[in-house]
Every structure is written in structure tokens, then in C-alpha cells.
Design a protein around this motif. Structure first.
Motif, PDB file in Angstrom:
ATOM      1  N   UNK A   1       0.823  -1.205   0.000  1.00 30.76           N
ATOM      2  CA  UNK A   1       0.000   0.000   0.000  1.00 30.76           C
ATOM      3  C   UNK A   1       0.855   1.251   0.000  1.00 30.76           C
ATOM      4  N   UNK A   2       1.963   1.198   0.735  1.00 29.77           N
ATOM      5  CA  UNK A   2       2.859   2.354   0.735  1.00 29.77           C
ATOM      6  C   UNK A   2       3.383   2.639  -0.655  1.00 29.77           C
ATOM      7  N   UNK A   3       3.825   1.578  -1.339  1.00 31.39           N
ATOM      8  CA  UNK A   3       4.357   1.800  -2.677  1.00 31.39           C
ATOM      9  C   UNK A   3       3.271   2.281  -3.620  1.00 31.39           C
ATOM     10  N   UNK A   4       2.051   1.763  -3.434  1.00 32.69           N
ATOM     11  CA  UNK A   4       0.935   2.217  -4.269  1.00 32.69           C
ATOM     12  C   UNK A   4       0.734   3.712  -4.091  1.00 32.69           C
ATOM     13  N   UNK A   5       0.684   4.136  -2.816  1.00 33.96           N
ATOM     14  CA  UNK A   5       0.488   5.555  -2.543  1.00 33.96           C
ATOM     15  C   UNK A   5       1.668   6.370  -3.041  1.00 33.96           C
ATOM     16  N   UNK A   6       2.872   5.858  -2.816  1.00 33.44           N
ATOM     17  CA  UNK A   6       4.071   6.577  -3.259  1.00 33.44           C
ATOM     18  C   UNK A   6       4.016   6.786  -4.768  1.00 33.44           C
ATOM     19  N   UNK A   7       3.673   5.723  -5.495  1.00 37.70           N
ATOM     20  CA  UNK A   7       3.572   5.830  -6.953  1.00 37.70           C
ATOM     21  C   UNK A   7       2.562   6.895  -7.338  1.00 37.70           C
ATOM     22  N   UNK A   8       1.393   6.868  -6.675  1.00 38.36           N
ATOM     23  CA  UNK A   8       0.358   7.806  -7.087  1.00 38.36           C
ATOM     24  C   UNK A   8       0.723   9.238  -6.785  1.00 38.36           C
ATOM     25  N   UNK A   9       1.322   9.469  -5.627  1.00 42.69           N
ATOM     26  CA  UNK A   9       1.706  10.857  -5.328  1.00 42.69           C
ATOM     27  C   UNK A   9       2.760  11.329  -6.312  1.00 42.69           C
ATOM     28  N   UNK A  10       3.715  10.437  -6.620  1.00 40.77           N
ATOM     29  CA  UNK A  10       4.739  10.806  -7.602  1.00 40.77           C
ATOM     30  C   UNK A  10       4.108  11.130  -8.948  1.00 40.77           C
ATOM     31  N   UNK A  11       3.151  10.284  -9.363  1.00 41.88           N
ATOM     32  CA  UNK A  11       2.484  10.549 -10.626  1.00 41.88           C
ATOM     33  C   UNK A  11       1.817  11.914 -10.573  1.00 41.88           C
ATOM     34  N   UNK A  12       1.145  12.168  -9.461  1.00 43.63           N
ATOM     35  CA  UNK A  12       0.450  13.434  -9.323  1.00 43.63           C
ATOM     36  C   UNK A  12       1.413  14.592  -9.493  1.00 43.63           C
ATOM     37  N   UNK A  13       2.549  14.503  -8.831  1.00 50.92           N
ATOM     38  CA  UNK A  13       3.478  15.625  -8.886  1.00 50.92           C
ATOM     39  C   UNK A  13       4.176  15.675 -10.234  1.00 50.92           C
ATOM     40  N   UNK A  14       4.787  14.584 -10.621  1.00 52.10           N
ATOM     41  CA  UNK A  14       5.680  14.636 -11.775  1.00 52.10           C
ATOM     42  C   UNK A  14       4.928  14.687 -13.090  1.00 52.10           C
ATOM     43  N   UNK A  15       3.980  13.789 -13.260  1.00 49.75           N
ATOM     44  CA  UNK A  15       3.380  13.660 -14.583  1.00 49.75           C
ATOM     45  C   UNK A  15       2.431  14.805 -14.893  1.00 49.75           C
TER      46      UNK A  15
ATOM     47  N   UNK B   1       7.624  22.442   8.886  1.00 46.13           N
ATOM     48  CA  UNK B   1       8.445  21.241   9.031  1.00 46.13           C
ATOM     49  C   UNK B   1       9.346  21.389  10.238  1.00 46.13           C
ATOM     50  N   UNK B   2       9.285  20.413  11.109  1.00 44.06           N
ATOM     51  CA  UNK B   2      10.039  20.477  12.348  1.00 44.06           C
ATOM     52  C   UNK B   2      11.091  19.385  12.325  1.00 44.06           C
ATOM     53  N   UNK B   3      12.247  19.712  12.875  1.00 45.71           N
ATOM     54  CA  UNK B   3      13.416  18.862  12.733  1.00 45.71           C
ATOM     55  C   UNK B   3      13.168  17.393  13.030  1.00 45.71           C
ATOM     56  N   UNK B   4      12.545  17.104  14.143  1.00 47.07           N
ATOM     57  CA  UNK B   4      12.455  15.708  14.525  1.00 47.07           C
ATOM     58  C   UNK B   4      11.374  14.944  13.791  1.00 47.07           C
ATOM     59  N   UNK B   5      10.541  15.638  13.057  1.00 47.93           N
ATOM     60  CA  UNK B   5       9.336  14.984  12.553  1.00 47.93           C
ATOM     61  C   UNK B   5       9.188  15.042  11.043  1.00 47.93           C
ATOM     62  N   UNK B   6      10.317  15.221  10.343  1.00 45.16           N
ATOM     63  CA  UNK B   6      10.221  15.370   8.900  1.00 45.16           C
ATOM     64  C   UNK B   6       9.448  14.237   8.262  1.00 45.16           C
ATOM     65  N   UNK B   7       9.886  13.026   8.572  1.00 43.78           N
ATOM     66  CA  UNK B   7       9.289  11.905   7.869  1.00 43.78           C
ATOM     67  C   UNK B   7       7.811  11.795   8.179  1.00 43.78           C
ATOM     68  N   UNK B   8       7.479  11.944   9.451  1.00 48.39           N
ATOM     69  CA  UNK B   8       6.070  11.910   9.843  1.00 48.39           C
ATOM     70  C   UNK B   8       5.251  12.909   9.056  1.00 48.39           C
ATOM     71  N   UNK B   9       5.786  14.117   8.997  1.00 52.65           N
ATOM     72  CA  UNK B   9       5.018  15.169   8.339  1.00 52.65           C
ATOM     73  C   UNK B   9       4.852  14.895   6.855  1.00 52.65           C
ATOM     74  N   UNK B  10       5.915  14.366   6.240  1.00 53.41           N
ATOM     75  CA  UNK B  10       5.770  14.045   4.825  1.00 53.41           C
ATOM     76  C   UNK B  10       4.779  12.919   4.625  1.00 53.41           C
ATOM     77  N   UNK B  11       4.803  11.957   5.536  1.00 50.29           N
ATOM     78  CA  UNK B  11       3.837  10.870   5.425  1.00 50.29           C
ATOM     79  C   UNK B  11       2.419  11.394   5.506  1.00 50.29           C
ATOM     80  N   UNK B  12       2.186  12.275   6.503  1.00 54.60           N
ATOM     81  CA  UNK B  12       0.830  12.797   6.647  1.00 54.60           C
ATOM     82  C   UNK B  12       0.438  13.625   5.434  1.00 54.60           C
ATOM     83  N   UNK B  13       1.408  14.351   4.906  1.00 60.79           N
ATOM     84  CA  UNK B  13       1.137  15.143   3.704  1.00 60.79           C
ATOM     85  C   UNK B  13       0.720  14.236   2.562  1.00 60.79           C
ATOM     86  N   UNK B  14       1.515  13.171   2.360  1.00 64.11           N
ATOM     87  CA  UNK B  14       1.190  12.218   1.303  1.00 64.11           C
ATOM     88  C   UNK B  14      -0.141  11.537   1.556  1.00 64.11           C
TER      89      UNK B  14
END
Lengths: 452, 431
Positions: free
Chosen positions: A202-216, B171-184
């Protein structure tokens, strides 16, 4: 040891929290990983950030030999400089070769960016042992590209499409076909879900889709801008490059107050200096380019099976006289100045590129820190990957597209006609009458014809 | 432990325990919601428990179906509001799951608020586009609305950019990955939930029958597949949902097609369902009145000889729409379940039993709507490809935005075209 610790990705959910704590501690020491600052390659002393890729020196042998005498710091400078010049020359060469080549270039860059980001995703999640996933990611890339290119082709190549029978069919049911292709990929994804790897997949699925959204999507906006007139492609890109270089130079010579914690090498002096110099550069560059019909006209596809770029330049690109306000009058010693209206638009573009564009860069910096990578890839020696060069460009492309649709371009007349022809006859008649009264009102048709 | 079991017929919950993973994996971490009815059933007998759960499910199913019909009766405006509310609720459910997965509760408020801000932006963008299309006359009258609609894309983009810049600045130093995950996570959720709810609204405006029939087909397929599976089920369908069976799948397919045919026959007779929804600028309300298109007029179809001998009729009165309904039902039964499998996989991946606890016996809103989303997109693409032509008021809008010389050009082309078709008499043609 450092590499192992930092390469651990999202294999299990239990490991997540530990990973984050450990890795986040290291971010305190990582103040070197940001893009745009030209000197970040020099920071090899930062041992806490191993490159995700083995640090292969990609510089060609010839360059190495030529620069063998210099110290490593100057060597890096030279490599960067030479490659910058090479890229800029390559840019102008492709412009010279025409719209079709540019389209292919954009497509090539898009594929490379997609590949870089997906590779990072694989590394972060150790998804190499899911072979289905590579195929599926590329399949989705193909689907989305098919959808977007189909829409563009239908819009701009109307005459070409009308001639060929199979193309007509493809265009008519384009959305349905694209959707069916996408659904196939979706179903394949669902069928490929494997017991122990649900979350990864699921992570890779989401990663792919977000990338598509941004890049393509954004590369297609770039192509749409291109079709509006190559100047709408060249000027924004040049402005972003100029802002990059200028902000770095100003920061290098005058830099003192840091701008944002995310990118410690950026400074307020660089930011403001870059802003002013970019506006001036954009203004002058627009003046230079607006004279050429080749760059200014919308790209059209003519009967002779090639791209035709010739037209009557719109009023945006026709010199107009502007009366100067009095303070400037005394300064420049003339009452009026001849300018292209387009130059005012270029000021808006430059402002965006200097003020908001860097946020794209900060976003990419934050992304690289979050996933502990130094560069997106190693494609360009001295510069990192393609994505490193293009991160600020993406926001710019979207902005230019929105700007054009909101302020510049009206709808495409041939497209409107196309839609008109598909309507029911009664609807066509009612539109005809409305249009007639509208045009009569405006004086385009003599009133005598208005009698029905 | 029994409470965690047998939410009968609902593949999502049962699979969570039968996929071979140790039972402890199904205990969701304490900060995520698990049990639906903590103390509802105290009797130790399994049968009583199962029956009472059956009852609760049944009653709530009926309640939801009645509710559905009531809002249909209330009209398009109410339907739009309901779709909006369902969308917001689904979004919240998924985002809450994201937070609990990433233990993001300790992020300060302004970081968690960014999810809702993006939801607002995207909704503003989509509603603006819809409003401009369908409320064209109203928009042209009011000056502030006209400006908003003219620069709509620019305003939406500016709003989105603000959110983007706020995210970068936060974006806060300790939580970059978390924040990007939530953004995604936020963006993928927006992509799935918001875009498709707007497709539903587009379908609705095409004619309420395009809203009701697909939703009913999906619900029917759910119920029928379960029934067939319950009585005849033997061969499992997919490892992801062990309770689904091939018998249920195929039986559900045939019964859904029949149901779709009958339902569309019933509905196609009413103008209220069949006409595109329009906004009457004079009365400032929605009107649903028109001359039904040929899709919704009875035609005589000659039956193929095979069927003739079977039924004994030569011809049959049908609405052409019913043939389309077969396509819709086929999709709902064959591909729709993949949406359900996707949601099942998602729940397994993140170790949750249900999306939320909103509906007792059924889980969250998202649990009810997971199959609907693919259906909505399909119906929209179907309509755009096979049914609907362009919207005349939209074409007019675009025409008026062109330059005058372009308008003149089109005017002349249109004129010659209409004369060719005989809609305009040649006497009006001027040299």
C-alpha cells in the motif's frame, strides 16, 4: 554501521518508531543537505549522511584529467560550472530544434524523475523483493501519460486526428479507454496483494500515485505552456535558473542572516538579492525574446504534417508606448518607453519564481532529510539527479499554466467549434441566435443581417 | 474475544481474523478504536449474540435504505449536502487512521489542521467548477460571483499554495518523515475521496437516475452476493477476503443485472429522476423538468428468436436506458468488489477492523462506501463517453470568452452548417 542504521526503512511497524527516533537525532547534524546552494557537494566531511547510492564519481575521464591539477574544492566548482554551461547550451539547442524535440525532452525528463523518486521509495521500503511493483508502477506511469497525451493530442492535432479513422475512435472514447487501462492496473494491484507485505504494497501504491500526481501532471502542464508559445516555456525556466544562480551568488558574497532552518545555506540577503536581480533579468530577457515570432506564436500543427510556428503575434507581443511616470522621466530623459505588454507579465512570473519557487526547493530539501538521502540520484556529476535540478521548476510550471488560463488565454476556438458541432440541432440553433444578437450588439455584424 | 468475531457477512471484519495472522495482530493498538459494542451482548451463547447482531445489522440496513429514499424525495440540493457530509466524514475517518498509524497525536494543532485546510481548498476548487457550470446565469448576474468564477482557478491555486507554504514552514526537525507521510496520506485521501464525491455530484446533475441506479446496484450486489454465499457458498474467491465465494460472486452478478433492469424500468418512467437537474435563475431553485431524452422513452425491441420461443412474445417494450443499466450492473458486480478488496487489504495492512465506529453493526461510513467510489468514477466516465454531449451553456460560456474575430469566424461556420442542415433558411444568408 551508519549506513545500516540509516537504511532501515519501513519493513515492520514495530521498527518504525525506533527508526524515527534514531534517524531524527541525526538530522541535527545534517545541515548540509539542501539543494540550490551550489556548494553542498563540498560538504563531504559530514559522515552522518552516507549517500544512498554508492558514491560513484560520474565525471567523465576527460574532465578528471583536465582538472587533475586543482585541489578538490576548486575541482568541484569547475565540474559544476562546466556542467551548468553544458546544460544551458543543451537547453538552447533543443529550443532551436523545435517543439517536437522539446516535447520529447520533457517526456524524457519526466520519466527520469519518476524513476528517481520510485527508486528512492524502493530503497526506503526495501521493496526490491516485490517484482510486481516495478511493473505496476511503470504501467501506471504509462496509463496516466496515455491519458494526458491523448487529451493534448486531441486538442492540438484536430485536423490530423479527423483524417485517420482508428485515431478518431481512440479520441472519441479516450476517457473510457484510459479509465479501463487504469482499472486494469488497479485490479492487478489488488490481486497482487501478498499476505506478509500488505503495508509495504500500500505504501508503494500511494508513493507511486503521489509521484504521478506531482511529476506527470506538471510535465503535462509544461507541455501545455509550450504549446501556448515557446516563450511561455523558456522564460519561466530561465527565470528559475537565474534565481537559483543569483540567490547563490548574493548569498555567497553578502550572505549573513539565515533564511529557514530547513536549508541553512539560504540567507535573506540571497533571497532578496535574487528577487530583484531575477525581476530585472526577466524583464530584459522577455524583451529580447518577444521579438521572435518563432518563440511567441502558439504551436500549431499544420497540414504538412509538421509543427508550424508562425502567426500574427498577439497584442501581448507587440511593442506599445507607455508614458513614464515623472520620476522615471527625468531619470531616463524620455517621455515614453516602448515595451512589450508581455514584460509586465514577466514581472509577475519573476516575482513568483523568486518568492514562492524556493518553497519547492525547501519541500525537496525536507523530503531528502526525511528520507535521509543526499541527492535524488547521481545522474549529473556535481549536481545530483535530474530531480534536484527540477524541483523548483514544478511549482513554476503549474503557476504559469494557471496564470495563462486565468489571465491570458481564452478557450481554444477550434475546440469550441468541435463541441458546438456535437450538440443537438436545437441547441445549436439557440446558441446561433444568442451569438448573433451578441455580435450584432458588438457591431461585428451589420444590423441589416439581424433581421430573421 | 467473541465480540471481535463474526460480524457475519461482512468480509472486512472476518478476514481480519481468518487470514492466518496470530490473533494478537488483530488487537488494534490501544489508541485505535476496536470493539464496536463493548458491553452490548452479555449472554454467553454464541447463537443469541449472532442473532442480535443480525438484528442490529438488519435494522440499520433498513434504516439507511429508508434514509436514502427520504433524501431522494427531498431533492437535489439535499442530496448534494449529504454527499458533501459523507465525503467529509470519510476524509476524517481515513485521516484519523493515518494519525493513529503514525502516532502523530503529539504534533501540535496547527500541523494537524493542515489536513482540513487542504480538504477545504480542493472542495472549493471542485464546487467552484460545478457552480460555474450549472449556475451560469446566477453567476453572471452577481458581480462578486462573476469575478470569483472568472479567476476561479487562480484563486484556488493561490489557496492551495498557501497551504503548501504553511506545510513547508511547519516542518520540524524531529518529525520530517512523519510530516511528509501525513502530507502524502492527506493528498492520496483527497484524491480518492474528494474527486470521486464530485464525480457523484456530476452524475447527480445528469439526472438523479444516474445517481440512484448505480448506488442501488452496488448495494444489491453486496446483499445478493452475501445471500448466495451464505446459502450456496463453497469455493473461496480470493485470499484477501476468505468469506467471498465464487457462488456468491456469480449469483450476485446475475441477480444484480436482473435487479438493475427492473429498477431502471420502474425509475425511467418518472421525469423527476430522468431529467437533468437545472437551476432556475428566476425562481432561484432547482427544477427537474424536461422532455425526457430518447434514452428514457419506451421503444419496441424485436426479441431474438431464442428468447421469443422462451417467453412467447415477439417484441418487448423497453427503455434504452435499461440496456445501459446492464452495463452498470455488470461493472458493479464484476469490478466493484475490487474496491472492497482494496479496502480489505488496506484494513489488513494497517491492522484495523473497521474504518470507524459510526454505524453500529456496520463500522464507519467508509466501510459502506468503499465499493461505491469506483462505481461513481465508472458512471461518470461512462456518461461522458457514451451518453452526454457537451453542456450547451458551457459551450456558450466559452464562446463568449473568445475574441470577437474568433466569434465571428465560428458564427459563420455555424451559419453555413445550420443552413446545410436546413435549420436556417437560405434567405438569411448574406453575401
Amino acid at each position: 554501521m551508519t549506513e545500516l542504521r540509516q537504511r532501515r526503512g519501513e519493513g515492520g511497524d514495530a521498527g518504525y518508531r525506533d527508526n524515527d527516533n534514531i534517524s531524527d537525532k541525526e538530522t541535527d547534524g545534517e545541515d548540509k543537505t539542501e539543494i540550490g546552494g551550489e556548494a553542498d557537494r563540498d560538504s563531504k566531511q559530514d559522515t552522518d549522511t552516507p549517500e544512498v547510492q554508492p558514491s560513484v564519481d560520474n565525471t567523465p575521464e576527460c574532465l578528471n584529467k583536465a582538472l587533475s591539477g586543482l585541489s578538490s574544492r576548486w575541482k568541484n566548482w569547475w565540474i559544476r560550472g562546466i556542467l551548468t554551461l553544458t546544460m544551458i547550451s543543451g537547453f538552447f539547442l533543443t529550443i532551436y530544434m523545435g517543439p517536437l524535440v522539446l516535447m520529447f525532452l520533457v517526456l524524457g525528463i519526466q520519466i527520469k524523475c519518476f524513476h528517481e523518486i520510485i527508486t528512492i521509495g524502493y530503497r526506503v521500503y526495501h521493496s526490491y523483493d516485490l517484482p510486481w511493483f516495478r511493473t505496476l508502477s511503470w504501467y501506471f506511469l504509462l496509463c496516466v501519460n496515455y491519458f494526458f497525451y491523448g487529451e493534448t493530442v486531441a486538442d492540438y492535432f484536430v485536423t490530423f486526428v479527423q483524417r485517420e479513422e482508428p485515431l478518431q475512435f481512440l479520441v472519441r472514447y479516450h476517457r473510457f479507454i484510459s479509465f479501463a487501462l487504469y482499472l486494469t492496473g488497479f485490479c492487478m494491484f489488488v490481486l497482487s496483494l501478498v499476505k506478509k507485505h500488505y503495508r509495504l504494497q500500500f505504501y508503494m501504491f500511494a508513493w507511486t500515485h503521489v509521484t504521478l500526481l506531482i511529476v506527470v501532471t506538471q510535465s503535462h502542464l509544461v507541455i501545455q505552456n509550450l504549446f501556448e508559445g515557446m516563450i511561455w516555456f523558456i522564460v519561466p525556466i530561465s527565470i528559475v535558473i537565474c534565481n537559483d544562480i543569483m540567490a547563490y551568488l548574493f548569498g555567497f558574497f553578502f550572505g549573513r542572516t539565515p533564511l529557514i532552518k530547513l536549508s541553512p545555506k539560504k540567507t535573506w540577503e540571497g533571497f532578496i538579492g535574487g528577487f530583484f536581480s531575477t525581476v530585472v533579468f526577466g524583464f530584459l530577457f522577455a524583451y529580447l525574446l518577444a521579438q521572435y515570432t518563432y518563440l511567441v506564436c502558439p504551436v500549431g500543427y499544420s497540414e504538412s504534417n509538421s509543427f508550424a510556428v508562425s502567426c500574427e503575434p498577439s497584442e501581448l507581443f507587440v511593442l506599445q508606448e507607455y508614458t513614464l511616470p515623472s520620476p522615471l522621466r527625468t531619470l531616463l530623459r524620455s517621455k515614453t518607453v516602448k515595451l512589450y505588454p508581455f514584460q509586465f507579465h514577466s514581472i509577475a512570473l519573476s516575482t513568483f519564481a523568486s518568492l514562492i519557487g524556493p518553497f519547492g526547493g525547501f519541500f525537496a530539501s525536507g523530503f531528502k532529510r526525511a528520507f535521509k538521502i543526499k541527492d535524488f540520484a547521481d545522474t549529473i556529476p556535481g549536481h545530483g539527479g535530474i530531480m534536484d535540478r527540477f524541483d523548483c521548476q514544478y511549482l513554476m510550471a503549474t503557476f504559469v499554466h494557471v496564470y495563462i488560463t486565468s489571465f491570458i488565454r481564452g478557450p481554444n476556438p477550434s475546440k469550441v467549434l468541435q463541441q458546438l458541432m456535437v450538440l443537438q440541432p436545437e441547441q445549436q440553433l439557440s446558441i446561433f441566435n444568442t451569438l448573433k444578437s451578441h455580435l450584432t450588439e458588438r457591431g461585428m455584424i451589420p444590423p441589416a443581417e439581424a433581421v430573421q | 474475544r467473541t465480540q471481535l468475531r463474526e460480524r457475519i457477512g461482512q468480509e472486512s471484519e472476518s478476514e481480519a481474523k481468518t487470514d492466518g495472522e496470530p490473533p494478537s495482530d488483530n488487537e488494534i493498538k490501544p489508541d485505535t478504536v476496536t470493539d464496536v459494542q463493548p458491553g452490548a451482548n452479555e449472554t454467553p451463547e454464541v447463537l443469541n449474540k449472532a442473532l442480535s447482531e443480525w438484528w442490529i445489522r438488519g435494522v440499520l440496513t433498513l434504516a439507511m435504505i429508508c434514509f436514502f429514499f427520504i433524501i431522494i424525495y427531498l431533492g437535489p440540493m439535499v442530496l448534494m449536502m449529504i454527499v458533501l457530509c459523507v465525503q467529509i466524514k470519510c476524509f476524517q475517518e481515513i485521516i484519523t487512521i493515518g494519525y493513529s498509524v503514525y502516532h502523530s497525536y503529539h504534533l501540535p494543532w496547527f500541523r494537524t489542521l493542515s489536513g482540513e485546510y487542504f480538504l477545504l481548498c480542493v472542495n472549493y476548487f471542485f464546487y467552484g467548477e460545478t457552480v460555474t457550470d450549472y449556475f451560469f446565469t446566477l453567476v453572471q448576474r452577481e458581480e462578486p460571483l462573476r469575478i470569483l468564477s472568472k479567476y476561479h482557478r487562480f484563486i484556488s491555486f493561490a489557496l492551495y499554495l498557501t497551504g503548501f507554504c504553511m506545510f513547508v514552514l511547519s516542518l520540524v526537525k524531529k518529525h520530517y518523515r512523519l510530516q511528509f507521510y501525513m502530507f502524502g496520506w492527506t493528498h492520496v485521501t483527497l484524491l480518492i475521496v474528494v474527486t470521486q464525491s464530485h464525480l457523484i455530484i456530476h452524475n447527480l446533475f445528469e439526472g438523479m437516475i444516474w445517481f440512484i441506479v448505480p448506488i442501488s446496484c452496488v448495494i444489491c450486489n453486496d446483499i445478493m452476493a452475501y445471500m448466495f454465499g451464505f446459502f450456496f457458498g463453497r469455493t473461496p474467491l480470493i485470499k484477501l477476503s476468505p468469506k467471498k465465494t465464487w457462488e456468491g460472486f456469480i449469483g450476485g452478478f446475475f441477480s444484480t443485472v436482473v435487479f438493475g433492469l427492473l429498477l431502471s424500468y420502474v425509475m425511467a418512467g418518472y421525469r423527476y429522476f430522468v431529467c437533468p437537474v437545472e437551476f432556475n435563475s428566476d425562481s432561484n431553485s432547482f427544477t427537474v423538468d424536461c422532455e425526457p431524452s430518447e434514452l428514457f422513452q419506451l421503444h419496441n425491441y424485436g426479441l431474438p428468436s431464442v428468447v421469443q420461443s422462451a417467453i412467447g412474445w415477439k417484441t418487448i417494450h423497453m427503455y434504452p436506458f435499461q440496456i445501459h443499466s446492464v452495463a452498470l450492473s455488470a461493472f458493479a458486480s464484476l469490478i466493484g468488489p475490487f474496491g472492497g478488496f482494496f479496502a480489505s487489504g488496506f484494513k489488513r495492512a494497517f491492522k484495523i477492523k473497521d474504518f470507524a465506529n459510526t454505524i453500529p453493526g456496520h463500522g464507519g461510513i467508509m466501510d459502506r462506501f468503499d465499493c461505491q467510489y469506483i462505481m461513481a468514477t465508472f458512471v461518470n466516465v461512462y456518461i461522458a463517453s457514451f451518453i452526454r454531449g457537451p453542456n450547451p451553456s458551457k459551450v456558450m460560456q466559452q464562446l463568449l470568452a473568445l475574441r470577437l474575430d474568433q466569434q465571428l469566424q465560428i458564427f459563420n461556420t455555424l451559419k453555413s452548417h445550420l443552413i446545410e442542415k436546413g435549420l436556417l433558411s437560405a434567405s438569411e444568408e448574406v453575401a
